[in-house]
Design an enzyme around this catalytic site. Structure first.
Site, PDB file in Angstrom:
ATOM      1  N   GLY A  13       0.836  -1.213   0.000  1.00 49.99           N
ATOM      2  CA  GLY A  13       0.000   0.000   0.000  1.00 49.99           C
ATOM      3  C   GLY A  13       0.858   1.246   0.000  1.00 49.99           C
ATOM      4  O   GLY A  13       0.549   2.229   0.672  1.00 49.99           O
ATOM      5  N   SER A 137      -5.101  -0.423  13.851  1.00 51.69           N
ATOM      6  CA  SER A 137      -5.792   0.858  14.056  1.00 51.69           C
ATOM      7  C   SER A 137      -6.297   0.903  15.485  1.00 51.69           C
ATOM      8  O   SER A 137      -6.600  -0.149  16.065  1.00 51.69           O
ATOM      9  CB  SER A 137      -6.993   0.952  13.108  1.00 51.69           C
ATOM     10  OG  SER A 137      -7.826   2.022  13.488  1.00 51.69           O
ATOM     11  N   TYR A 150     -14.233  -3.389   9.779  1.00 53.28           N
ATOM     12  CA  TYR A 150     -12.881  -2.826   9.876  1.00 53.28           C
ATOM     13  C   TYR A 150     -12.266  -3.117  11.260  1.00 53.28           C
ATOM     14  O   TYR A 150     -11.115  -3.562  11.364  1.00 53.28           O
ATOM     15  CB  TYR A 150     -12.962  -1.317   9.627  1.00 53.28           C
ATOM     16  CG  TYR A 150     -11.650  -0.575   9.621  1.00 53.28           C
ATOM     17  CD1 TYR A 150     -10.787  -0.665   8.522  1.00 53.28           C
ATOM     18  CD2 TYR A 150     -11.275   0.242  10.683  1.00 53.28           C
ATOM     19  CE1 TYR A 150      -9.584   0.039   8.498  1.00 53.28           C
ATOM     20  CE2 TYR A 150     -10.084   0.952  10.669  1.00 53.28           C
ATOM     21  CZ  TYR A 150      -9.238   0.847   9.566  1.00 53.28           C
ATOM     22  OH  TYR A 150      -8.052   1.545   9.554  1.00 53.28           O
ATOM     23  N   ALA A 151     -13.060  -2.899  12.318  1.00 53.78           N
ATOM     24  CA  ALA A 151     -12.564  -3.131  13.678  1.00 53.78           C
ATOM     25  C   ALA A 151     -12.165  -4.593  13.872  1.00 53.78           C
ATOM     26  O   ALA A 151     -11.122  -4.900  14.464  1.00 53.78           O
ATOM     27  CB  ALA A 151     -13.628  -2.729  14.705  1.00 53.78           C
ATOM     28  N   LYS A 154      -8.905  -5.280  12.118  1.00 59.97           N
ATOM     29  CA  LYS A 154      -7.750  -4.667  12.788  1.00 59.97           C
ATOM     30  C   LYS A 154      -7.456  -5.345  14.135  1.00 59.97           C
ATOM     31  O   LYS A 154      -6.297  -5.457  14.543  1.00 59.97           O
ATOM     32  CB  LYS A 154      -7.976  -3.162  12.956  1.00 59.97           C
ATOM     33  CG  LYS A 154      -8.022  -2.396  11.625  1.00 59.97           C
ATOM     34  CD  LYS A 154      -6.707  -2.511  10.868  1.00 59.97           C
ATOM     35  CE  LYS A 154      -6.631  -1.645   9.627  1.00 59.97           C
ATOM     36  NZ  LYS A 154      -5.356  -1.782   8.908  1.00 59.97           N
TER      37      LYS A 154
HETATM   38  N1  LIG Z   1      -5.943   7.185   7.866  1.00 61.01           N
HETATM   39  C1  LIG Z   1      -6.242   6.814   9.091  1.00 61.01           C
HETATM   40  O1  LIG Z   1      -6.802   7.584   9.871  1.00 61.01           O
HETATM   41  C2  LIG Z   1      -5.863   5.442   9.589  1.00 61.01           C
HETATM   42  C3  LIG Z   1      -6.087   5.162  10.937  1.00 61.01           C
HETATM   43  C4  LIG Z   1      -5.757   3.910  11.435  1.00 61.01           C
HETATM   44  C5  LIG Z   1      -5.206   2.960  10.594  1.00 61.01           C
HETATM   45  N2  LIG Z   1      -5.014   3.252   9.278  1.00 61.01           N
HETATM   46  C6  LIG Z   1      -4.447   2.188   8.450  1.00 61.01           C
HETATM   47  O2  LIG Z   1      -3.292   2.637   7.789  1.00 61.01           O
HETATM   48  C7  LIG Z   1      -3.136   1.942   6.548  1.00 61.01           C
HETATM   49  C8  LIG Z   1      -2.947   2.955   5.435  1.00 61.01           C
HETATM   50  O3  LIG Z   1      -4.092   3.782   5.365  1.00 61.01           O
HETATM   51  P1  LIG Z   1      -4.152   5.193   4.609  1.00 61.01           P
HETATM   52  O4  LIG Z   1      -4.898   6.127   5.486  1.00 61.01           O
HETATM   53  O5  LIG Z   1      -2.822   5.562   4.088  1.00 61.01           O
HETATM   54  O6  LIG Z   1      -5.150   4.783   3.420  1.00 61.01           O
HETATM   55  P2  LIG Z   1      -5.129   5.076   1.860  1.00 61.01           P
HETATM   56  O7  LIG Z   1      -6.461   4.661   1.371  1.00 61.01           O
HETATM   57  O8  LIG Z   1      -4.657   6.460   1.580  1.00 61.01           O
HETATM   58  O9  LIG Z   1      -4.001   4.068   1.332  1.00 61.01           O
HETATM   59  C9  LIG Z   1      -4.194   2.685   1.335  1.00 61.01           C
HETATM   60  C10 LIG Z   1      -3.137   2.024   0.483  1.00 61.01           C
HETATM   61  O10 LIG Z   1      -3.395   0.629   0.478  1.00 61.01           O
HETATM   62  C11 LIG Z   1      -3.415   0.161  -0.855  1.00 61.01           C
HETATM   63  N3  LIG Z   1      -4.299  -0.988  -1.001  1.00 61.01           N
HETATM   64  C12 LIG Z   1      -5.585  -1.114  -0.607  1.00 61.01           C
HETATM   65  N4  LIG Z   1      -6.064  -2.323  -0.967  1.00 61.01           N
HETATM   66  C13 LIG Z   1      -5.037  -2.975  -1.585  1.00 61.01           C
HETATM   67  C14 LIG Z   1      -4.905  -4.250  -2.196  1.00 61.01           C
HETATM   68  N5  LIG Z   1      -5.922  -5.121  -2.246  1.00 61.01           N
HETATM   69  N6  LIG Z   1      -3.709  -4.591  -2.734  1.00 61.01           N
HETATM   70  C15 LIG Z   1      -2.672  -3.731  -2.711  1.00 61.01           C
HETATM   71  N7  LIG Z   1      -2.740  -2.507  -2.143  1.00 61.01           N
HETATM   72  C16 LIG Z   1      -3.911  -2.136  -1.609  1.00 61.01           C
HETATM   73  C17 LIG Z   1      -3.895   1.350  -1.676  1.00 61.01           C
HETATM   74  O11 LIG Z   1      -3.519   1.200  -3.023  1.00 61.01           O
HETATM   75  C18 LIG Z   1      -3.159   2.484  -0.969  1.00 61.01           C
HETATM   76  O12 LIG Z   1      -1.837   2.568  -1.429  1.00 61.01           O
HETATM   77  C19 LIG Z   1      -4.393   1.072   6.385  1.00 61.01           C
HETATM   78  O13 LIG Z   1      -4.113  -0.244   6.815  1.00 61.01           O
HETATM   79  C20 LIG Z   1      -5.373   1.723   7.334  1.00 61.01           C
HETATM   80  O14 LIG Z   1      -6.352   0.827   7.795  1.00 61.01           O
HETATM   81  C21 LIG Z   1      -5.321   4.466   8.754  1.00 61.01           C
END
Ligand SMILES: NC(=O)c1ccc[n+]([C@@H]2O[C@H](COP(=O)([O-])OP(=O)(O)OC[C@H]3O[C@@H](n4cnc5c(N)ncnc54)[C@H](O)[C@@H]3O)[C@@H](O)[C@H]2O)c1
Length: 242
Positions: A13, A137, A150-151, A154
Site C-alpha cells: 500500500g 488501528s 474494519y474493527a 484490525k
Molecule cells: N488514515 C487513518 O486515519 C488510519 C487510521 C488507522 C489505521 N489506518 C491504516 O493505515 C493503513 C494505510 O491507510 P491510509 O490512510 O494511508 O489509506 P489510503 O487509502 O490512503 O491508502 C491505502 C493504500 O493501500 C493500498 N491498497 C488497498 N487495498 C489494496 C490491495 N488489495 N492490494 C494492494 N494494495 C492495496 C492502496 O492502493 C493504498 O496505497 C491502512 O491499513 C489503514 O487501515 C489508517
C-alpha cells in the site's frame, strides 16, 4: 540518527497516504524500499522520487499473484523489513452491511497479512533476523459504530502479531503492530466536518495525525533501537486511545 543502510524493506500500500510516508521515511534512512500497491502510475512516480526503487503492481488479496510476485522479489532481494500497511474501509452499520463489504475488508486487511507474511518468513527464519510491522488501528482496540468489519480486521491483526511474535521470537525476528488514530489521508478525507470535529474533541493532543507521525513509529520499530521490542501494539493516536 537511525541508519538503515544495507537493509531492504517491503511496504504494501505504498502508493499513497501512510504507506507512501513509510516508504519515504525508510528510504531517507538509507534502506532500499520495495514498493507494492495496485496503482502503477503512483508507484512509478514514487519509485522515481526515491531513486529508482523497485516496485510491483499487486493486489494483495490475489493469493496466487502474491506468491508469484514475492518469489520474483526474493530472487533479487533479501528482505529485512516487511511493513504490512495496505488496508481499506467499507463502513456501514451491521444491519445494512453487504456481504462484499464484510469480505473485502477482512480479505484485504486481515487475510492478506497471513499470505504476504508467509512469503518472507522462510528466508527470515533461515537468516535469523527480520522485522515485521503491521499497521492496525485504534479502532481495532476500541471499536467504532459503522466499522464492525474494519474493527474486526484490525483486532485480528493484533492477535496475529502477538501470536507470530511468540512463534518466531527465538529466531530473532520481531513482530509488532502500530495503531494509528485519526490520520489525514485519502481514507479519512470524505468524513463529514461534523465527524472530524467530534473525533478531534477526543484527541488530547488536539490535532489530527500525519502520515509522517506513523512513518516515524515504523522507522523506530525497524531500527536497532527497537531490538528488544516484540509483540507490542504501539498506539500513535495523540492520546485518542489510551
Ligand atoms: N488514515 C487513518 O486515519 C488510519 C487510521 C488507522 C489505521 N489506518 C491504516 O493505515 C493503513 C494505510 O491507510 P491510509 O490512510 O494511508 O489509506 P489510503 O487509502 O490512503 O491508502 C491505502 C493504500 O493501500 C493500498 N491498497 C488497498 N487495498 C489494496 C490491495 N488489495 N492490494 C494492494 N494494495 C492495496 C492502496 O492502493 C493504498 O496505497 C491502512 O491499513 C489503514 O487501515 C489508517
Amino acid at each position: 540518527m537511525i541508519d538503515l543502510t544495507g537493509k531492504t524493506a517491503i511496504v504494501t500500500g505504498a502508493s499513497r497516504g501512510i504507506g507512501k510516508a513509510i516508504a519515504e521515511k525508510l528510504s531517507e534512512a538509507g534502506a532500499k524500499v520495495i514498493l507494492i500497491a495496485r496503482n502503477e502510475e503512483r508507484l512509478k512516480e514514487l519509485a522515481a522520487k526515491l531513486g529508482n526503487s523497485p516496485y510491483f503492481t499487486l493486489d494483495i488479496t490475489d493469493r496466487e499473484k502474491v506468491k508469484e510476485v514475492f518469489k520474483e522479489i526474493q530472487k533479487q532481494y533479501d528482505i529485512d523489513i516487511l511493513v504490512n500497511n495496505a488496508g481499506i474501509t467499507r463502513d456501514n452499520i451491521l444491519m445494512m452491511m453487504k456481504d462484499n463489504e464484510i469480505e473485502s475488508v477482512i480479505d484485504t486487511n486481515l487475510k492478506s497479512i497471513f499470505y504476504v507474511t508467509k512469503q518472507v518468513l522462510r528466508k527470515m527464519l533461515k537468516k535469523r533476523s527480520g522485522r515485521i510491522i503491521n499497521i492496525t488501528s485504534v479502532i481495532g482496540l476500541m471499536g467504532n459504530p459503522g466499522q464492525s468489519n474494519y474493527a474486526a480486521s484490525k483486532a485480528g491483526i493484533i492477535g496475529f502479531t502477538k501470536s507470530l511474535a511468540k512463534e518466531i521470537g527465538s529466531r530473532n525476528i520481531t513482530v509488532n503492530a502500530i495503531a494509528p488514530g485519526f490520520i489525514e489521508t485519502d481514507m479519512t478525507k470524505d468524513l463529514s466536518e461534523e465527524t472530524k470535529k467530534a473525533m478531534l474533541e477526543t484527541i488530547p493532543l488536539k490535532r489530527t495525525g500525519t502520515p509522517e507521525d506513523i512513518a516515524n513509529a515504523v522507522l523506530f520499530l525497524a531500527s536497532d533501537l527497537a531490538s528488544y521490542i516484540t509483540g507490542t501494539v504501539l498506539n500513535v493516536s495523540g492520546g485518542m486511545y489510551m
